[in-house]
Write a protein that holds these residues in place. Structure first.
Motif, PDB file in Angstrom:
ATOM      1  N   PHE A 287       1.068  -1.343  -0.278  1.00  0.00           N
ATOM      2  CA  PHE A 287      -0.127  -0.154   0.295  1.00  0.00           C
ATOM      3  C   PHE A 287       1.100   1.083   0.038  1.00  0.00           C
ATOM      4  CE2 PHE A 287       0.461  -2.275   4.075  1.00  0.00           C
ATOM      5  CZ  PHE A 287       1.504  -1.154   4.635  1.00  0.00           C
ATOM      6  N   GLY A 288       0.350   2.540  -0.348  1.00  0.00           N
ATOM      7  CA  GLY A 288       1.444   3.722   0.017  1.00  0.00           C
ATOM      8  C   GLY A 288       0.691   4.048   0.470  1.00  0.00           C
ATOM      9  N   ASN A 289       0.377   5.618   0.225  1.00  0.00           N
ATOM     10  CA  ASN A 289      -0.185   6.786   1.244  1.00  0.00           C
ATOM     11  C   ASN A 289      -1.784   6.205   2.371  1.00  0.00           C
ATOM     12  OD1 ASN A 289       2.486   7.082   1.296  1.00  0.00           O
ATOM     13  ND2 ASN A 289       1.644   8.827  -0.798  1.00  0.00           N
ATOM     14  N   VAL A 290      -2.175   5.243   1.967  1.00  0.00           N
ATOM     15  CA  VAL A 290      -2.983   4.989   3.057  1.00  0.00           C
ATOM     16  C   VAL A 290      -3.281   4.386   4.430  1.00  0.00           C
ATOM     17  CG1 VAL A 290      -4.476   4.949   0.256  1.00  0.00           C
ATOM     18  CG2 VAL A 290      -3.902   2.649   2.177  1.00  0.00           C
ATOM     19  N   PHE A 291      -2.231   3.868   4.903  1.00  0.00           N
ATOM     20  CA  PHE A 291      -2.157   4.046   6.035  1.00  0.00           C
ATOM     21  C   PHE A 291      -2.937   4.620   7.472  1.00  0.00           C
ATOM     22  CE2 PHE A 291      -0.373   2.114   9.896  1.00  0.00           C
ATOM     23  CZ  PHE A 291      -0.375   0.556  10.402  1.00  0.00           C
ATOM     24  N   GLY A 292      -2.864   5.947   6.799  1.00  0.00           N
ATOM     25  CA  GLY A 292      -3.680   6.916   7.846  1.00  0.00           C
ATOM     26  C   GLY A 292      -4.730   6.463   7.966  1.00  0.00           C
ATOM     27  N   ASP A 293      -5.731   6.665   6.448  1.00  0.00           N
ATOM     28  CA  ASP A 293      -7.132   6.103   6.122  1.00  0.00           C
ATOM     29  C   ASP A 293      -7.335   5.347   6.500  1.00  0.00           C
ATOM     30  OD1 ASP A 293      -6.523   8.486   4.624  1.00  0.00           O
ATOM     31  OD2 ASP A 293      -6.311   6.823   2.783  1.00  0.00           O
ATOM     32  N   ALA A 294      -6.529   4.143   6.611  1.00  0.00           N
ATOM     33  CA  ALA A 294      -7.348   2.576   7.393  1.00  0.00           C
ATOM     34  C   ALA A 294      -7.312   2.667   9.261  1.00  0.00           C
ATOM     35  CB  ALA A 294      -5.985   1.964   7.350  1.00  0.00           C
ATOM     36  N   VAL A 295      -6.397   3.234   9.599  1.00  0.00           N
ATOM     37  CA  VAL A 295      -5.922   3.250  11.080  1.00  0.00           C
ATOM     38  C   VAL A 295      -7.359   4.191  10.844  1.00  0.00           C
ATOM     39  CG1 VAL A 295      -5.362   4.677  12.988  1.00  0.00           C
ATOM     40  CG2 VAL A 295      -3.944   3.403  10.993  1.00  0.00           C
ATOM     41  N   ALA A 296      -7.676   5.690  11.173  1.00  0.00           N
ATOM     42  CA  ALA A 296      -8.720   5.816  10.990  1.00  0.00           C
ATOM     43  C   ALA A 296      -9.984   5.451  10.360  1.00  0.00           C
ATOM     44  CB  ALA A 296      -8.670   7.614  10.037  1.00  0.00           C
ATOM     45  N   CYS A 297     -10.369   5.120   9.490  1.00  0.00           N
ATOM     46  CA  CYS A 297     -11.475   3.760   9.663  1.00  0.00           C
ATOM     47  C   CYS A 297     -12.100   3.179  10.337  1.00  0.00           C
ATOM     48  CB  CYS A 297     -11.028   3.071   8.045  1.00  0.00           C
ATOM     49  SG  CYS A 297     -11.911   4.038   6.597  1.00  0.00           S
ATOM     50  N   LEU A 298     -10.590   2.658  11.336  1.00  0.00           N
ATOM     51  CA  LEU A 298     -11.159   1.292  12.403  1.00  0.00           C
ATOM     52  C   LEU A 298     -11.448   2.313  13.230  1.00  0.00           C
ATOM     53  CD1 LEU A 298      -8.025  -1.257  11.493  1.00  0.00           C
ATOM     54  CD2 LEU A 298     -10.318  -1.545  11.811  1.00  0.00           C
ATOM     55  N   ASP A 299     -10.308   3.247  13.813  1.00  0.00           N
ATOM     56  CA  ASP A 299     -10.303   3.848  15.248  1.00  0.00           C
ATOM     57  C   ASP A 299     -11.648   4.577  15.249  1.00  0.00           C
ATOM     58  OD1 ASP A 299      -9.312   4.332  17.539  1.00  0.00           O
ATOM     59  OD2 ASP A 299      -8.929   6.252  16.948  1.00  0.00           O
ATOM     60  N   ARG A 300     -12.674   4.506  14.216  1.00  0.00           N
ATOM     61  CA  ARG A 300     -13.761   5.561  14.142  1.00  0.00           C
ATOM     62  C   ARG A 300     -15.238   4.459  13.710  1.00  0.00           C
ATOM     63  NH1 ARG A 300     -12.233  10.343  10.467  1.00  0.00           N
ATOM     64  NH2 ARG A 300     -14.435  10.963  10.045  1.00  0.00           N
ATOM     65  N   GLY A 301     -14.691   3.307  13.799  1.00  0.00           N
ATOM     66  CA  GLY A 301     -15.857   2.241  13.490  1.00  0.00           C
ATOM     67  C   GLY A 301     -16.438   1.924  11.603  1.00  0.00           C
ATOM     68  N   MET A 302     -16.014   2.764  11.120  1.00  0.00           N
ATOM     69  CA  MET A 302     -16.398   3.398   9.551  1.00  0.00           C
ATOM     70  C   MET A 302     -16.290   2.045   8.984  1.00  0.00           C
ATOM     71  SD  MET A 302     -14.886   6.597   8.589  1.00  0.00           S
ATOM     72  CE  MET A 302     -13.343   6.863   8.794  1.00  0.00           C
ATOM     73  N   ILE A 303     -14.984   0.924   9.509  1.00  0.00           N
ATOM     74  CA  ILE A 303     -15.173  -0.321   8.653  1.00  0.00           C
ATOM     75  C   ILE A 303     -15.229  -1.203   9.263  1.00  0.00           C
ATOM     76  CG2 ILE A 303     -13.503  -1.946   7.000  1.00  0.00           C
ATOM     77  CD1 ILE A 303     -13.222   0.313   5.517  1.00  0.00           C
TER      78      ILE A 303
END
Ligand SMILES: [Zn+2]
Ligand SMILES: [Zn+2]
Length: 345
Positions: free
Chosen positions: A294-310
């Motif tokens: 993956f490229g620059n999406v690690f922060g997005d993945a963390v946010a998705c998990l932390d905020r319960g979006m996925i």
């Protein structure tokens, strides 16, 4: 500290290693949960994956979360006690892919728990790891370590979805319903896919996919007739994510995708050449794209998990303490019973 170490095919040992020391810009992390990835299973089963062969003892593991234990003098982003997801890659920031915003293609990248470079960069299946602060992504103190440890595989899925481009309203096929296939499904759903079809050769994994929201699941163990019919019914899938890494599945994807469609190769195919139906790539004018880590999406993945979006919790089927790491690997290999298995530290 205690570490899981792969010495070669079938040879996993628990060993004592020195506790790591940190530099001024580094963070020492007490690992708390680590997900076993298909690549870890390959390293243990075959002593390598694709073209990456183990040439010295390797601590596997690149999907992990933990607690900050100690920080170097110049670290400002995190402090002891913070919960973090750890980005397992360190790219150079200087080479052409890095400068073009594609750090996963860095010519000098070090990736934890991978034999892609020699000496190998050791992974996270041990009590303590060090990382530079930019690899540490803080999460809420209440986020479960096991959920946080999904940040890496979810990043793979988000990156694959980015490689496919706009998924809004698209009919999507995912070949391979293991953890990455299922995460790609969740990512594609979030990206607006109109329909999600998953194929696999195991009814058990397809049942989980159905629970996770797949519109259609097809068992292709006896052949692709049902998939061919499903593809024909919609004039071909707009986008196919090939996640299984089975050469035959790539040819299946070439058949099932619509004319002018997009195939994203996410799974690791075996090393060396594979027979591919190249003429159909030409005649159907297909775009075949790779998705590597993956490229620059690690922060997005963390946010998705932390905020319960996925919600990835339905994919976690086992958590095993480090002392029984060999059992954890055996469970993860048993696809009839397990999806994502984690080791707790
Ligand atoms: Zn992985
Ligand atoms: Zn680079």
């Amino acid at each position: 500290m205690e570490a899981c170490v792969i010495h070669g095919a079938g040879d996993l040992r628990l060993e004592r290693r020195d506790d790591p020391r940190i530099g001024d810009l580094e963070v020492k992390i007490r690992v708390r949960a680590g997900g076993i990835c298909g690549s870890d299973l390959h390293y243990l089963a075959h002593g390598g994956i694709g073209d990456f062969i183990i040439r010295e003892p390797l601590i596997p593991g690149h999907e992990f979360s933990g607690e900050v234990a100690e920080v170097g003098a110049r670290v400002t982003k995190v402090k002891p006690g913070d919960r973090v997801c750890v980005h397992p890659g360190r790219s150079c920031g200087q080479c052409r892919p890095c400068r073009e915003g594609r750090p996963n293609l860095c010519e000098a990248v070090f990736f934890m728990g991978s034999a892609s470079k020699f000496p190998h960069m050791q992974g996270g299946f041990c009590e303590f790891v060090t990382a530079i602060e930019s690899q540490c992504f803080k999460v809420s103190p209440t986020l479960d370590f096991t959920i946080a440890a999904f940040a890496e595989p979810l990043s793979v899925a988000l990156h694959a979805a980015h490689r496919a481009g706009n998924l809004m309203g698209k009919n999507v096929l995912i070949t391979g319903a293991g953890p990455i296939g299922q995460l790609v499904m969740l990512a594609a759903r979030r990206g607006g896919a109109a329909s999600l079809t998953l194929t696999d050769i195991m009814d058990q994994t397809l049942a989980i996919a159905k629970k996770q929201g797949a519109d259609q699941v097809i068992n292709v163990s006896a052949g692709s007739a049902d998939l061919d019919a499903a593809s024909k019914a919609i004039g071909g899938f707009d986008v196919v994510f090939e996640v299984s890494g089975v050469p035959a599945a790539l040819n299946t994807a070439i058949d099932a995708v619509a004319r002018g469609g997009i195939i994203v190769q996410v799974g690791s195919l075996p090393g060396g050449g594979q027979p591919i139906n190249g003429n159909r790539i030409m005649a159907k004018e297909l775009d075949i794209r790779g998705a590597f880590r993956f490229g620059n999406v690690f922060g997005d993945a963390v946010a998705c998990l932390d905020r319960g979006m996925i919600d990835v919790s339905g994919l976690l089927t086992g958590v095993v303490p480090m002392a029984k790491a060999a059992d954890a690997f055996a469970m993860a290999r048993d696809r009839s019973q397990h999806m994502k298995v984690m080791i707790s530290f």
